[in-house]
Design an enzyme around this catalytic site. Structure first.
Site, PDB file in Angstrom:
ATOM      1  N   ASP A   5     -15.264  -3.194  -0.699  1.00 41.92           N
ATOM      2  CA  ASP A   5     -14.875  -2.955   0.684  1.00 41.92           C
ATOM      3  C   ASP A   5     -16.154  -2.823   1.498  1.00 41.92           C
ATOM      4  OD1 ASP A   5     -12.229  -2.813  -0.245  1.00 41.92           O
ATOM      5  OD2 ASP A   5     -12.468  -0.687  -0.699  1.00 41.92           O
TER       6      ASP A   5
ATOM      7  N   ASP B  85       0.862  -1.184   0.000  1.00 45.41           N
ATOM      8  CA  ASP B  85       0.000   0.000   0.000  1.00 45.41           C
ATOM      9  C   ASP B  85       0.893   1.227   0.000  1.00 45.41           C
ATOM     10  OD1 ASP B  85      -2.103  -1.712   0.107  1.00 45.41           O
ATOM     11  OD2 ASP B  85      -2.739  -1.209   2.137  1.00 45.41           O
TER      12      ASP B  85
END
Length: 239
Positions: A129, A8
């Protein structure tokens, strides 16, 4: 099962968020190229890369790092974060990205229709998500900040054109309490033909084995690696 280690990116560094909170961030490596090479040296040649700056702002601010990662021989990437236009996705594929992760833009009017017209479904990963509210999983967007009010199961049912669904339980991401096994099992029972990619909460090698047991074909592992809760050699043995 294929394991995709996570990188990330925030301001060019490897970081992890806690429950998607941009104010609760831990930096693990200032050099994502070095981190990618560590993964590759340990036989992980397919990485999950997210531009967190892009996810938060809609502008891909780590594109230079992604380009550099793509120069590493024998390394494949699936990339997401800030891909809000068809042109963005096309440019990613032209750069050499293997799969494009689409999140927030799935709810932009006409965007998924444009994706269907321009891409093979296997080139696309839909990032769902989710967070459970009163027992029902709802999809969140804009870097996990906004509730779309769309039921996770309904969305998968309505988008059978696509095959790759990356389901991340926001409440478990980064907290090291185990993955959302029950929700994943329910998804697989309802939609047995999809490629469900597990993400969020994986803490131990036992979690990985349990995901494999319920027939998850791909899993993303991030914080557990960086916090040394799971070694790369253990993950290799769990393939």
């Amino acid at each position: 099962m294929i394991i995709l280690p996570a990188i990330d990116l925030k301001n060019g560094s490897c970081v992890r968020l806690l429950k998607g909170d941009f104010d609760n961030l831990t930096k693990y490596n200032n050099d994502p190229i070095n981190q990618a090479n560590i993964f590759l040296e340990n036989n992980f040649n397919y990485l999950h890369v997210v531009d967190l700056d892009g996810a938060q702002t809609g502008n891909q601010l780590n594109i230079a790092v992604i380009k550099e990662l793509l120069q590493i021989p024998n390394l494949r990437l699936q990339v997401g974060g800030g891909i809000r236009k068809i042109r963005d996705a096309l440019e990613m594929l032209e750069m050499g990205v293997s799969r494009i992760i689409i999140g927030t833009s799935i709810f932009s009017e006409g965007f998924l229709d444009g994706i269907k017209k321009n891409f093979d479904p296997h080139q696309i990963v839909l990032a769902l998500d989710f967070n459970e509210i009163k027992g029902t999983p709802y999809i969140f967007t804009h870097g996990w900040q906004d509730n779309s009010n769309v039921n996770l199961y309904d969305f998968i049912s309505d988008n059978s054109y696509f095959n790759n669904f990356l389901a991340t339980d926001i409440s478990l991401d980064g907290v090291m309490k185990g993955p959302s096994i029950n929700t994943y099992q329910k998804i697989l029972n309802m939609f047995p033909s999809i490629n469900l990619i597990a993400s969020g909460g994986i803490t131990s090698i036992e979690d990985v084995i349990e995901l494999r047991r319920i027939n998850i074909k791909e899993s993303i592992v991030g914080k557990a690696i960086y916090e040394k809760k799971i070694t790369l050699s253990e993950l290799n043995n769990a393939y």
